[in-house]
Design a protein around this motif. Structure first.
Motif, PDB file in Angstrom:
ATOM      1  N   ALA A 111     -66.096  26.485 -39.961  1.00 19.55           N
ATOM      2  CA  ALA A 111     -65.299  27.250 -40.935  1.00 19.55           C
ATOM      3  C   ALA A 111     -65.831  27.075 -42.359  1.00 19.55           C
ATOM      4  O   ALA A 111     -65.721  27.990 -43.179  1.00 19.55           O
ATOM      5  CB  ALA A 111     -63.843  26.812 -40.853  1.00 19.55           C
TER       6      ALA A 111
ATOM      7  N   GLY B 160     -55.742  38.137 -46.344  1.00 14.74           N
ATOM      8  CA  GLY B 160     -55.518  36.826 -45.729  1.00 14.74           C
ATOM      9  C   GLY B 160     -55.746  36.865 -44.229  1.00 14.74           C
ATOM     10  O   GLY B 160     -56.406  35.995 -43.658  1.00 14.74           O
ATOM     11  N   GLN B 161     -55.235  37.930 -43.600  1.00 11.25           N
ATOM     12  CA  GLN B 161     -55.383  38.040 -42.138  1.00 11.25           C
ATOM     13  C   GLN B 161     -56.833  38.302 -41.735  1.00 11.25           C
ATOM     14  O   GLN B 161     -57.315  37.789 -40.736  1.00 11.25           O
ATOM     15  CB  GLN B 161     -54.502  39.176 -41.609  1.00 11.25           C
ATOM     16  CG  GLN B 161     -53.048  38.775 -41.496  1.00 11.25           C
ATOM     17  CD  GLN B 161     -52.136  39.970 -41.235  1.00 11.25           C
ATOM     18  OE1 GLN B 161     -52.610  41.100 -41.062  1.00 11.25           O
ATOM     19  NE2 GLN B 161     -50.849  39.719 -41.230  1.00 11.25           N
TER      20      GLN B 161
ATOM     21  N   VAL C 236     -62.655  33.701 -39.729  1.00 12.79           N
ATOM     22  CA  VAL C 236     -62.887  32.262 -39.505  1.00 12.79           C
ATOM     23  C   VAL C 236     -62.687  31.943 -38.022  1.00 12.79           C
ATOM     24  O   VAL C 236     -63.465  31.193 -37.423  1.00 12.79           O
ATOM     25  CB  VAL C 236     -61.946  31.411 -40.403  1.00 12.79           C
ATOM     26  CG1 VAL C 236     -61.966  29.953 -39.977  1.00 12.79           C
ATOM     27  CG2 VAL C 236     -62.340  31.554 -41.867  1.00 12.79           C
ATOM     28  N   ASP C 237     -61.674  32.550 -37.430  1.00 11.64           N
ATOM     29  CA  ASP C 237     -61.416  32.328 -36.016  1.00 11.64           C
ATOM     30  C   ASP C 237     -62.638  32.751 -35.183  1.00 11.64           C
ATOM     31  O   ASP C 237     -63.083  32.038 -34.288  1.00 11.64           O
ATOM     32  CB  ASP C 237     -60.169  33.127 -35.600  1.00 11.64           C
ATOM     33  CG  ASP C 237     -59.913  32.995 -34.113  1.00 11.64           C
ATOM     34  OD1 ASP C 237     -59.859  31.860 -33.639  1.00 11.64           O
ATOM     35  OD2 ASP C 237     -59.786  34.038 -33.421  1.00 11.64           O
TER      36      ASP C 237
ATOM     37  N   ARG D  69     -59.491  37.342 -43.357  1.00 14.51           N
ATOM     38  CA  ARG D  69     -60.242  36.096 -43.508  1.00 14.51           C
ATOM     39  C   ARG D  69     -59.926  35.129 -42.362  1.00 14.51           C
ATOM     40  O   ARG D  69     -60.816  34.499 -41.793  1.00 14.51           O
ATOM     41  CB  ARG D  69     -59.923  35.467 -44.861  1.00 14.51           C
ATOM     42  CG  ARG D  69     -60.835  34.314 -45.201  1.00 14.51           C
ATOM     43  CD  ARG D  69     -60.632  33.839 -46.610  1.00 14.51           C
ATOM     44  NE  ARG D  69     -61.260  32.548 -46.819  1.00 14.51           N
ATOM     45  CZ  ARG D  69     -62.485  32.399 -47.275  1.00 14.51           C
ATOM     46  NH1 ARG D  69     -63.210  33.436 -47.585  1.00 14.51           N
ATOM     47  NH2 ARG D  69     -63.007  31.194 -47.429  1.00 14.51           N
ATOM     48  N   GLU D  70     -58.652  35.086 -42.010  1.00 16.98           N
ATOM     49  CA  GLU D  70     -58.233  34.194 -40.927  1.00 16.98           C
ATOM     50  C   GLU D  70     -58.922  34.590 -39.610  1.00 16.98           C
ATOM     51  O   GLU D  70     -59.443  33.749 -38.881  1.00 16.98           O
ATOM     52  CB  GLU D  70     -56.716  34.336 -40.773  1.00 16.98           C
ATOM     53  CG  GLU D  70     -56.027  33.175 -40.094  1.00 16.98           C
ATOM     54  CD  GLU D  70     -54.522  33.424 -40.084  1.00 16.98           C
ATOM     55  OE1 GLU D  70     -53.970  33.586 -38.989  1.00 16.98           O
ATOM     56  OE2 GLU D  70     -53.927  33.514 -41.183  1.00 16.98           O
ATOM     57  N   GLN D  71     -58.963  35.895 -39.357  1.00 20.67           N
ATOM     58  CA  GLN D  71     -59.590  36.370 -38.120  1.00 20.67           C
ATOM     59  C   GLN D  71     -61.094  36.139 -38.135  1.00 20.67           C
ATOM     60  O   GLN D  71     -61.701  35.814 -37.115  1.00 20.67           O
ATOM     61  CB  GLN D  71     -59.316  37.862 -37.933  1.00 20.67           C
ATOM     62  CG  GLN D  71     -58.501  38.144 -36.683  1.00 20.67           C
ATOM     63  CD  GLN D  71     -58.297  39.628 -36.485  1.00 20.67           C
ATOM     64  OE1 GLN D  71     -57.811  40.293 -37.401  1.00 20.67           O
ATOM     65  NE2 GLN D  71     -58.675  40.140 -35.331  1.00 20.67           N
TER      66      GLN D  71
END
Ligand SMILES: Nc1ncnc2c1ncn2[C@@H]1O[C@H](COP(=O)(O)OP(=O)(O)OP(=O)(O)O)[C@@H](O)[C@H]1O
Length: 256
Positions: A140, A123-124, A130-131, A126-128
């Motif tokens: 995104a 999850g982290q 996308v960021d 993927r979040e990073q």
């Protein structure tokens, strides 16, 4: 302060032909060095020697590693150098296809660099990813697309995100805006300049294009026939070139 990179007398020959000869300079943390010169002047040879892609015939390259302080790059084992390439170093190729994995998604291209330095939480990651896509102006909703579906400019921005996501200390760039349309180049340059300033990046940029160094480089090295003929602060060299060759280069009489 210790220089981030110390280059001493780097020389590379291809048989009887000189690639680059006796190049020495220090790169300081947060500094961007531009290397310019006509085709065949030795820019790519020098960059390859510095980044460990080519073994020079003579000279030393000492890099101040995060983990162990100053280390002789040329004397390092191949695995140690590869580790450096995944952590402290980044390399932005002229052709994004040389720096991207074309068979996996944009998100995976960025995320796998994080995994290479130990990130495990999906999850982290993927979040990073996308960021970082956002930071290089990729929406995104393109995170699952493969680079093949991107324009040349987008691919180059993706390559930059993949390289910068792990916070490298030194970025090598080989003609980062080469092969792109002029309007796309301008946008990419703006983006790169923002990232370099914001992250306080140290970089070595090889280019034909004086506009690129004018915008990005603090210092400039001018090469001719494998040798450095002039070096100095970018504005000084471009506004008041001392060497005849640099004067030609700046007045655009020379086709570079
Ligand atoms: N693999 C090679 N084998 C033999 N000679 C080479 C090789 N690579 C480069 N050279 C020679 O070394 C010299 C420097 O070339 P290099 O590619 O480093 O220049 P450059 O400034 O990067 O040029 P360009 O801007 O066209 O990429 C040239 O004379 C070139 O012909």
């Amino acid at each position: 302060m210790t220089p981030l990179l110390q280059v001493k007398g780097v020389t590379k020959r291809y048989g009887a032909r000189l690639g680059c000869g006796d190049v020495s300079f220090d790169l300081w943390p947060g500094e961007v060095m531009g290397i310019v010169g006509e085709s065949g002047s030795g820019k790519s040879t020098l960059l390859s020697c510095l980044a460990g892609h080519l073994s020079p015939d003579a000279g030393e390259v000492i890099f101040d590693t995060r983990a162990e302080g100053p280390r002789d790059v040329l004397g390092m084992s191949e695995p140690a150098r590869r580790m450096l390439g995944r952590t402290d170093w980044a390399f932005v190729h002229q052709n994004p296809r040389d720096g991207l994995r074309m068979g996996v998604s944009a998100g995976a291209n960025v995320g796998e660099r994080l995994m290479a330095v130990g990130a495990r939480h999906y999850g982290q990651i993927r979040e990073q990813a996308v960021d970082w896509l956002g930071r290089v102006e990729i929406a995104a909703d393109r995170v699952d697309d493969r680079p093949r579906a991107f324009s040349g400019g987008m691919q180059q921005r993706l390559q930059i995100a993949r390289n910068l996501v792990t916070g490298p200390r030194l970025v090598f760039m080989d003609e980062p805006t080469g092969g792109l349309d002029v309007s796309v180049q301008a946008r990419l340059l703006d983006l790169l300049r923002g990232l370099v300033r914001e992250m306080g990046l140290s970089a070595i940029i090889v280019t034909h294009d004086l506009a690129v160094v004018r915008l990005l480089a603090d210092r400039l090295m001018v090469m001719k026939g494998g040798h450095v003929v002039e070096t100095g602060l970018t504005d000084q060299v471009l506004d008041d070139p001392q060497h005849g060759y640099t004067q030609l280069l700046v007045s655009s009489v020379l086709q570079v």
